[in-house]
Design an enzyme around this catalytic site. Structure first.
Site, short mmCIF file in Angstrom:
data_model
loop_
_atom_site.label_atom_id
_atom_site.label_comp_id
_atom_site.label_asym_id
_atom_site.label_seq_id
_atom_site.Cartn_x
_atom_site.Cartn_y
_atom_site.Cartn_z
N GLU A 8 -17.83 -42.22 2.75
CA GLU A 8 -17.25 -41.21 3.46
C GLU A 8 -17.65 -39.81 2.38
OE1 GLU A 8 -13.69 -40.84 5.65
OE2 GLU A 8 -14.70 -39.38 7.16
N GLU A 22 -11.10 -39.30 14.89
CA GLU A 22 -9.93 -39.49 14.18
C GLU A 22 -9.21 -38.03 14.19
OE1 GLU A 22 -10.20 -39.38 8.68
OE2 GLU A 22 -12.09 -38.51 9.71
MN MN Z 1 -13.11 -38.94 8.24
#
Ligand code: MN
Length: 289
Positions: free
Chosen positions: A147, A241
Site C-alpha cells: 500500500e 476504508e
Molecule cells: Mn488504506
C-alpha cells in the site's frame, strides 16, 4: 468481477468474538462481499472463531497490516528487521487460514512519521525480507499488496512510480500495487496517471475520502479514479476504508491521527459507501460481483 469490501474499523476497534461477529454481519448487511481485517498483531487474532463468523455470514475476508518501530523491516536494526520478518510470516499464515488471497497494507515499513530519509541498507532489508515473505505467501496462495501511503505514514513509497521500482527490485510476481485514494489525494498529481502506470500490477484498492469520512463529501476525484480502473480493466478487490473517533482501535487510531468524529453511525456510512462505489463502478462500465 470486482469483489467489494468494507474495513472492520467502520464497526469495531477490537476483535473479541462479539466485535468480530458484529463487524462481519454488519458488513454483510450493508451489502459488501468481504471484510478487511487488520492483522497488526496476527498472533492475537482468533482464526477459528473469525472463520466461523465469516462462514455464518457468507462473506469473505482480506487482511491488512502496518508494521511498527519494533518490527520495521526498513530499519537498519537487525533485531527489528528479524522481528518484522517473523510477524509477516505469521500474518501470511493467518491470511491463508482466513481464506484471504491478499495480505496488504504497509508491509514494508513502520506506519508512522519518519524524521529522516530512507537508508540504502534499510531498503535492501525491505527487498530481501519481502522476497522471502512473498515466496512463502505464493506457496499459501496469497498475494502481497504494497500500500502506497502518504509522507506522514512512511518514508519508503509515497507514489505509484516509487512503488513500481520497489516491486521490480523484489521481483516476485505475487507482490502487487495497492492504491488508496486518500493517500493519492495527498501525493499523486491526479487520480488517473498512477492507475495507468500500475496497470496489470494493480492488485488491491482502498476507497477513502480526503478526510477519511463519508464518500463524496471531500476533495477526492472519484469519477476520474473509477474511470481509470475501468480503462485498465481492473478486476481486483475494492475496499471502503474510513476512520472516525467514534470507533477506536487503541494502536491504529493514534498512529493514523484519528482525532475527531467524521461520522458516528457506521451503518449509515457503510450503506452510503456501498451505493457510492456501485454508482462509480457502473458509471465507469465496471462489472460487479
Ligand atoms: Mn488504506
Amino acid at each position: 468481477m470486482n469483489p467489494v469490501g468494507c474495513h472492520a474499523l467502520v464497526w469495531a476497534g477490537g476483535w473479541s468474538p462479539d466485535e468480530c461477529r458484529r463487524a462481519v454481519f454488519s458488513t454483510r448487511d450493508a451489502g459488501f462481499d468481504l471484510i478487511e481485517i487488520p492483522l497488526l498483531d496476527p498472533r492475537s487474532v482468533d482464526v477459528a472463531m473469525t472463520s466461523r463468523a465469516l462462514t455464518d455470514a457468507g462473506i469473505g475476508a482480506r487482511c491488512s497490516l502496518g508494521l511498527s518501530a519494533a518490527t520495521d523491516i526498513s530499519s537498519t536494526d537487525d533485531a527489528a528487521v528479524a522481528a518484522g520478518e517473523a510477524l509477516l510470516m505469521d500474518a501470511v499464515s493467518a491470511t491463508r487460514d482466513l481464506g484471504s488471497p491478499y495480505l496488504c497494507g504497509v508491509l514494508y515499513s513502520a506506519l508512522g512519521k519518519y524524521l529522516e530519509m530512507p537508508t540504502e541498507r534499510g531498503r535492501a532489508n525491505v527487498v530481501a525480507v519481502l522476497g522471502r515473505v512473498a515466496r512463502k505467501a505464493a506457496q499459501a496462495g496469497v498475494s502481497l499488496g504494497l500500500e502506497i501511503v502518504n509522507r506522514y505514514e512512511t518514508n519508503v513509497i509515497n507514489t505509484c512510480e516509487q512503488a513500481l521500482l520497489l516491486l521490480d527490485e523484489i521481483g516476485e510476481p505475487n507482490v502487487r500495487i495497492h492504491l488508496d485514494t486518500y493517500h493519492m489525494n495527498i501525493e499523486e498529481r491526479d487520480f488517473r496517471t498512477p492507475v495507468l502506470l500500475a496497470g496489470d500490477r494493480l492488485g488491491y484498492v482502498h476507497i477513502g475520502e480526503s478526510n477519511r469520512g463519508y464518500l463524496g463529501e471531500g476533495t477526492v476525484d472519484f469519477d476520474t479514479f473509477f474511470n481509470a480502473l475501468g480503462e485498465i480493466g481492473y478486476a481486483g478487490t475494492i475496499t471502503f476504508e474510513s476512520f472516525s473517533s467514534a470507533v477506536v482501535a487503541p494502536e491504529l487510531s493514534r498512529i493514523l491521527g484519528i482525532w475527531r468524529n467524521t461520522w458516528t453511525d457506521g451503518a449509515d456510512l457503510a450503506a452510503k459507501a456501498r451505493a457510492f462505489i456501485a454508482a462509480g463502478m457502473a458509471a465507469a462500465g465496471m462489472g460487479q460481483a
